[in-house]
Design a protein around this motif. Structure first.
Motif, PDB file in Angstrom:
ATOM      1  N   ASP A  92      51.300 -24.156  26.587  1.00 49.74           N
ATOM      2  CA  ASP A  92      50.562 -25.014  25.666  1.00 49.74           C
ATOM      3  C   ASP A  92      50.864 -24.542  24.241  1.00 49.74           C
ATOM      4  OD1 ASP A  92      48.683 -26.310  24.102  1.00 49.74           O
ATOM      5  OD2 ASP A  92      46.997 -25.917  25.442  1.00 49.74           O
ATOM      6  N   PRO A  93      51.374 -25.426  23.364  1.00 57.26           N
ATOM      7  CA  PRO A  93      51.759 -24.991  22.018  1.00 57.26           C
ATOM      8  C   PRO A  93      50.634 -25.025  20.984  1.00 57.26           C
ATOM      9  CG  PRO A  93      52.420 -27.262  22.327  1.00 57.26           C
ATOM     10  CD  PRO A  93      51.806 -26.819  23.634  1.00 57.26           C
ATOM     11  N   HIS A  94      49.420 -25.393  21.378  1.00 58.93           N
ATOM     12  CA  HIS A  94      48.316 -25.535  20.406  1.00 58.93           C
ATOM     13  C   HIS A  94      47.557 -24.215  20.220  1.00 58.93           C
ATOM     14  CE1 HIS A  94      49.045 -29.547  22.231  1.00 58.93           C
ATOM     15  NE2 HIS A  94      48.830 -29.994  21.012  1.00 58.93           N
ATOM     16  N   TYR A  95      48.302 -23.122  20.110  1.00 59.09           N
ATOM     17  CA  TYR A  95      47.699 -21.783  20.175  1.00 59.09           C
ATOM     18  C   TYR A  95      46.834 -21.418  18.970  1.00 59.09           C
ATOM     19  CZ  TYR A  95      52.029 -20.907  17.528  1.00 59.09           C
ATOM     20  OH  TYR A  95      53.062 -20.973  16.626  1.00 59.09           O
ATOM     21  N   TRP A  96      46.968 -22.112  17.849  1.00 60.04           N
ATOM     22  CA  TRP A  96      46.188 -21.766  16.648  1.00 60.04           C
ATOM     23  C   TRP A  96      44.691 -22.037  16.815  1.00 60.04           C
ATOM     24  CZ3 TRP A  96      49.718 -25.735  17.076  1.00 60.04           C
ATOM     25  CH2 TRP A  96      49.181 -27.026  17.105  1.00 60.04           C
ATOM     26  N   LEU A  97      44.309 -22.798  17.845  1.00 61.59           N
ATOM     27  CA  LEU A  97      42.891 -23.069  18.071  1.00 61.59           C
ATOM     28  C   LEU A  97      42.163 -21.880  18.712  1.00 61.59           C
ATOM     29  CD1 LEU A  97      42.965 -26.825  19.104  1.00 61.59           C
ATOM     30  CD2 LEU A  97      42.092 -25.829  16.992  1.00 61.59           C
ATOM     31  N   ASP A  98      42.899 -20.861  19.084  1.00 59.29           N
ATOM     32  CA  ASP A  98      42.311 -19.570  19.438  1.00 59.29           C
ATOM     33  C   ASP A  98      42.309 -18.745  18.157  1.00 59.29           C
ATOM     34  OD1 ASP A  98      41.771 -16.949  20.223  1.00 59.29           O
ATOM     35  OD2 ASP A  98      42.911 -17.101  22.092  1.00 59.29           O
ATOM     36  N   ILE A  99      41.147 -18.412  17.645  1.00 61.10           N
ATOM     37  CA  ILE A  99      41.050 -17.734  16.347  1.00 61.10           C
ATOM     38  C   ILE A  99      41.759 -16.384  16.372  1.00 61.10           C
ATOM     39  CG2 ILE A  99      39.436 -16.829  14.613  1.00 61.10           C
ATOM     40  CD1 ILE A  99      37.425 -18.975  15.647  1.00 61.10           C
ATOM     41  N   ASP A 100      41.795 -15.719  17.521  1.00 60.44           N
ATOM     42  CA  ASP A 100      42.542 -14.462  17.624  1.00 60.44           C
ATOM     43  C   ASP A 100      44.018 -14.676  17.316  1.00 60.44           C
ATOM     44  OD1 ASP A 100      40.475 -12.719  18.173  1.00 60.44           O
ATOM     45  OD2 ASP A 100      40.627 -12.967  20.342  1.00 60.44           O
ATOM     46  N   ASN A 101      44.550 -15.840  17.704  1.00 61.02           N
ATOM     47  CA  ASN A 101      45.949 -16.130  17.398  1.00 61.02           C
ATOM     48  C   ASN A 101      46.154 -16.380  15.903  1.00 61.02           C
ATOM     49  OD1 ASN A 101      47.178 -15.796  19.882  1.00 61.02           O
ATOM     50  ND2 ASN A 101      46.827 -17.907  20.526  1.00 61.02           N
ATOM     51  N   MET A 102      45.182 -16.983  15.246  1.00 59.63           N
ATOM     52  CA  MET A 102      45.277 -17.143  13.789  1.00 59.63           C
ATOM     53  C   MET A 102      45.329 -15.771  13.105  1.00 59.63           C
ATOM     54  SD  MET A 102      45.514 -20.231  12.441  1.00 59.63           S
ATOM     55  CE  MET A 102      44.696 -20.304  10.835  1.00 59.63           C
ATOM     56  N   ILE A 103      44.593 -14.823  13.640  1.00 60.34           N
ATOM     57  CA  ILE A 103      44.641 -13.456  13.100  1.00 60.34           C
ATOM     58  C   ILE A 103      46.026 -12.859  13.317  1.00 60.34           C
ATOM     59  CG2 ILE A 103      43.746 -11.103  13.402  1.00 60.34           C
ATOM     60  CD1 ILE A 103      41.001 -12.395  14.021  1.00 60.34           C
ATOM     61  N   LYS A 104      46.594 -13.038  14.518  1.00 58.75           N
ATOM     62  CA  LYS A 104      47.946 -12.545  14.803  1.00 58.75           C
ATOM     63  C   LYS A 104      48.980 -13.203  13.887  1.00 58.75           C
ATOM     64  CE  LYS A 104      47.468 -11.266  19.710  1.00 58.75           C
ATOM     65  NZ  LYS A 104      46.017 -11.407  19.870  1.00 58.75           N
ATOM     66  N   MET A 105      48.816 -14.507  13.633  1.00 61.79           N
ATOM     67  CA  MET A 105      49.731 -15.229  12.741  1.00 61.79           C
ATOM     68  C   MET A 105      49.676 -14.657  11.325  1.00 61.79           C
ATOM     69  SD  MET A 105      48.665 -18.929  14.304  1.00 61.79           S
ATOM     70  CE  MET A 105      49.276 -19.976  12.987  1.00 61.79           C
ATOM     71  N   THR A 106      48.473 -14.350  10.866  1.00 56.45           N
ATOM     72  CA  THR A 106      48.292 -13.770   9.533  1.00 56.45           C
ATOM     73  C   THR A 106      48.959 -12.404   9.449  1.00 56.45           C
ATOM     74  OG1 THR A 106      46.158 -14.918   9.366  1.00 56.45           O
ATOM     75  CG2 THR A 106      46.577 -13.149   7.793  1.00 56.45           C
ATOM     76  N   GLN A 107      48.777 -11.582  10.465  1.00 52.83           N
ATOM     77  CA  GLN A 107      49.394 -10.256  10.494  1.00 52.83           C
ATOM     78  C   GLN A 107      50.915 -10.344  10.506  1.00 52.83           C
ATOM     79  OE1 GLN A 107      47.369  -8.969  14.045  1.00 52.83           O
ATOM     80  NE2 GLN A 107      45.801  -7.817  12.903  1.00 52.83           N
ATOM     81  N   ARG A 108      51.445 -11.315  11.254  1.00 47.61           N
ATOM     82  CA  ARG A 108      52.896 -11.468  11.334  1.00 47.61           C
ATOM     83  C   ARG A 108      53.501 -11.867   9.984  1.00 47.61           C
ATOM     84  NH1 ARG A 108      57.211  -9.512  13.142  1.00 47.61           N
ATOM     85  NH2 ARG A 108      55.808  -8.967  14.850  1.00 47.61           N
ATOM     86  N   LEU A 109      52.875 -12.827   9.316  1.00 44.09           N
ATOM     87  CA  LEU A 109      53.421 -13.270   8.027  1.00 44.09           C
ATOM     88  C   LEU A 109      53.239 -12.206   6.952  1.00 44.09           C
ATOM     89  CD1 LEU A 109      52.736 -17.091   7.831  1.00 44.09           C
ATOM     90  CD2 LEU A 109      54.673 -15.827   8.776  1.00 44.09           C
ATOM     91  N   ASP A 110      52.177 -11.426   7.025  1.00 43.70           N
ATOM     92  CA  ASP A 110      52.015 -10.286   6.125  1.00 43.70           C
ATOM     93  C   ASP A 110      53.210  -9.345   6.283  1.00 43.70           C
ATOM     94  OD1 ASP A 110      51.117  -8.181   4.536  1.00 43.70           O
ATOM     95  OD2 ASP A 110      49.649  -7.474   6.008  1.00 43.70           O
ATOM     96  N   ALA A 111      53.581  -9.052   7.519  1.00 43.69           N
ATOM     97  CA  ALA A 111      54.709  -8.155   7.787  1.00 43.69           C
ATOM     98  C   ALA A 111      56.032  -8.759   7.317  1.00 43.69           C
ATOM     99  CB  ALA A 111      54.773  -7.832   9.278  1.00 43.69           C
ATOM    100  N   GLU A 112      56.242 -10.060   7.631  1.00 44.01           N
ATOM    101  CA  GLU A 112      57.501 -10.717   7.265  1.00 44.01           C
ATOM    102  C   GLU A 112      57.666 -10.821   5.749  1.00 44.01           C
ATOM    103  OE1 GLU A 112      59.827 -11.346   9.273  1.00 44.01           O
ATOM    104  OE2 GLU A 112      58.924 -11.525  11.263  1.00 44.01           O
ATOM    105  N   PHE A 113      56.602 -11.252   5.059  1.00 44.22           N
ATOM    106  CA  PHE A 113      56.677 -11.404   3.606  1.00 44.22           C
ATOM    107  C   PHE A 113      56.838 -10.051   2.915  1.00 44.22           C
ATOM    108  CE2 PHE A 113      53.973 -15.570   3.655  1.00 44.22           C
ATOM    109  CZ  PHE A 113      55.007 -16.220   4.311  1.00 44.22           C
ATOM    110  N   SER A 114      56.152  -9.038   3.429  1.00 45.77           N
ATOM    111  CA  SER A 114      56.235  -7.704   2.831  1.00 45.77           C
ATOM    112  C   SER A 114      57.631  -7.115   2.982  1.00 45.77           C
ATOM    113  CB  SER A 114      55.199  -6.770   3.466  1.00 45.77           C
ATOM    114  OG  SER A 114      53.888  -7.214   3.207  1.00 45.77           O
TER     115      SER A 114
END
Length: 318
Positions: free
Chosen positions: A146-168
Motif C-alpha cells: 500500500d503506497p499511502h504510508y504517510w497516513l501513519d504519523i510514525d512514517n511522517m516522522i521517518k520521512m522528516t528524519q530522512r530528508l534532514d539527513a539527505e539535505f544535510s
C-alpha cells in the motif's frame, strides 16, 4: 513583485507557511543575487510539506503534481521533466504510487539525487481481497504494498528524519538549520500522534468504511478495521458484488458513516449510504490538496486533525 520568498522558522509557523505557500509563484533571482537555491522536486503533498518544513528558506521546494488533481492519474509534461532534471533532488513517493516516476528516474542526470521515500518508511501489504481484485495492470502499478504510508504519523516522522539527513549531506553548511527545523516539525507530529491515540482510544464502532483503499495506514496505526469498496487504484471500478458485500458489512456493524475522497467520484459511497441509511462524509487522504484547502491555509497537521474529528464522530468515540 519580482520575488516571493518562503521563510520557515519551524513548528507551528512552519506548518502554516507550508499551507500558504503550496503552489505559490516560484521565487526568481534578484539583481545581484550570487547564490541560487538548490531545487527540490517532490511528487505528493505530504512530501512537499516535509521537505518544506525541513528545508525552510535554504532550498527551493517545488511540487510537481498540480493543485487539486488526482495524484494517481498525473503524468509530467516535458517542461516539468526538464525542471526535475535540472534540480538537486527528485523525491517521490514510490511503491508504485507514481507510475511515471519509475521510468523517469532512469533518465535523470547523476547531478539530480533521487529519493524513493517508500524505501525509508515502514510499509504494509495491501489487503488480500484487494490484491485478488486487481488485474495484471493494477498489480504492476501498485505491487504488493500500500503506497499511502504517510497516513501513519510514525512514517511522517521517518520521512522528516530522512530528508534532514539527505539535505544535510547535500548542504553541510546548513545542516544545523535542517536539524533544528526537523526537530521542531517532528515535535508537532508527535503531538498529533498523541491526539489520535487519545481521540480514538474508546469508540463504540471501530470500522472505517471508504470508497477507495487509501486509509489502510490510518486504520492500522489506530487499531481500526479498514473496509473499502475499491482497491488501491482510484480509477478501479467496483463490481456489484463488492458493493453488496460492503452494504452487508455496514449493516452488520452498524456503521453510520461512509467516507469518500473529495477528489474522486463519490457515486459509490452515496449509493451505499442510501441503501444503508448511513451518511457519506469526505475524508482527506492527503495525496494532494484542493484549491479551497490551499486558500484556507490547510496543512498536513490541520487536515489530519479535521480527519480525526470526523473519525471520532463517525465511530462515536468518547
Amino acid at each position: 513583485m519580482d520575488t516571493k520568498r518562503l521563510i520557515v522558522f519551524g513548528g507551528v509557523i512552519a506548518a502554516i507557511v507550508i499551507g500558504m505557500s503550496f503552489f505559490s509563484p516560484r521565487p526568481q533571482k534578484k539583481e545581484g543575487t550570487t547564490e541560487a537555491k538548490s531545487v527540490v522536486s517532490v511528487s505528493t503533498f505530504s512530501l512537499y510539506e516535509v521537505a518544506t518544513a525541513v528545508a525552510g528558506d535554504a532550498m527551493d521546494v517545488r511540487s510537481i503534481v498540480p493543485l487539486g488533481s488526482d495524484a494517481h492519474m498525473f503524468s509530467p509534461n516535458p517542461t516539468q521533466v526538464a525542471e526535475i532534471s535540472s534540480g538537486a533532488f527528485f523525491i517521490f513517493n514510490g511503491a508504485g504510487f507514481e507510475t511515471w516516476a519509475e521510468s523517469l528516474k532512469n533518465t535523470l542526470p547523476k547531478t539530480t539525487q533521487i529519493v524513493d521515500m517508500s524505501q525509508h518508511v515502514a510499509m504494509q501489504k495491501s489487503e488480500e481481497e484487494h490484491e485478488e481484485r486487481h488485474d495484471d495492470h493494477e498489480e504492476h502499478q501498485h505491487g504488493a504494498y500500500d503506497p499511502h504510508y504517510w497516513l501513519d504519523i510514525d512514517n511522517m516522522i521517518k520521512m522528516t528524519q530522512r530528508l534532514d539527513a539527505e539535505f544535510s549531506k547535500r548542504l553541510p553548511s546548513k545542516a544545523e538549520i535542517f536539524h533544528g527545523n526537523a526537530a521542531t516539525y517532528i515535535g508537532e507530529l508527535q503531538k498529533l500522534k498523541a491526539e489520535y491515540a487519545k481521540g480514538l482510544a474508546e469508540c463504540k464502532n471501530r470500522t472505517l468504511v471508504s470508497n477507495h483503499d487509501a486509509f489502510g495506514y490510518l486504520a492500522y496505526s489506530n487499531k481500526l478495521e479498514n473496509v473499502s469498496v475499491i482497491g488501491l487504484s482510484s480509477d478501479e471500478q467496483p463490481s456489484a458484488k463488492n458493493i453488496a458485500d460492503i452494504i452487508t458489512v455496514v449493516k452488520e456493524h452498524g456503521v453510520k458513516t461512509i467516507f469518500f475522497e473529495e477528489m474522486i467520484n463519490d457515486n459509490v459511497s452515496q449509493t451505499i449510504a442510501r441503501e444503508t441509511g448511513a451518511k457519506a462524509v469526505p475524508l482527506q487522504p492527503l495525496e494532494n490538496i484542493s484549491q479551497d484547502e490551499l486558500k484556507s491555509h490547510q496543512t498536513y497537521l490541520t487536515i489530519m486533525r479535521e480527519n480525526l474529528k470526523k473519525l471520532r464522530e463517525a465511530m462515536e468515540c468518547r
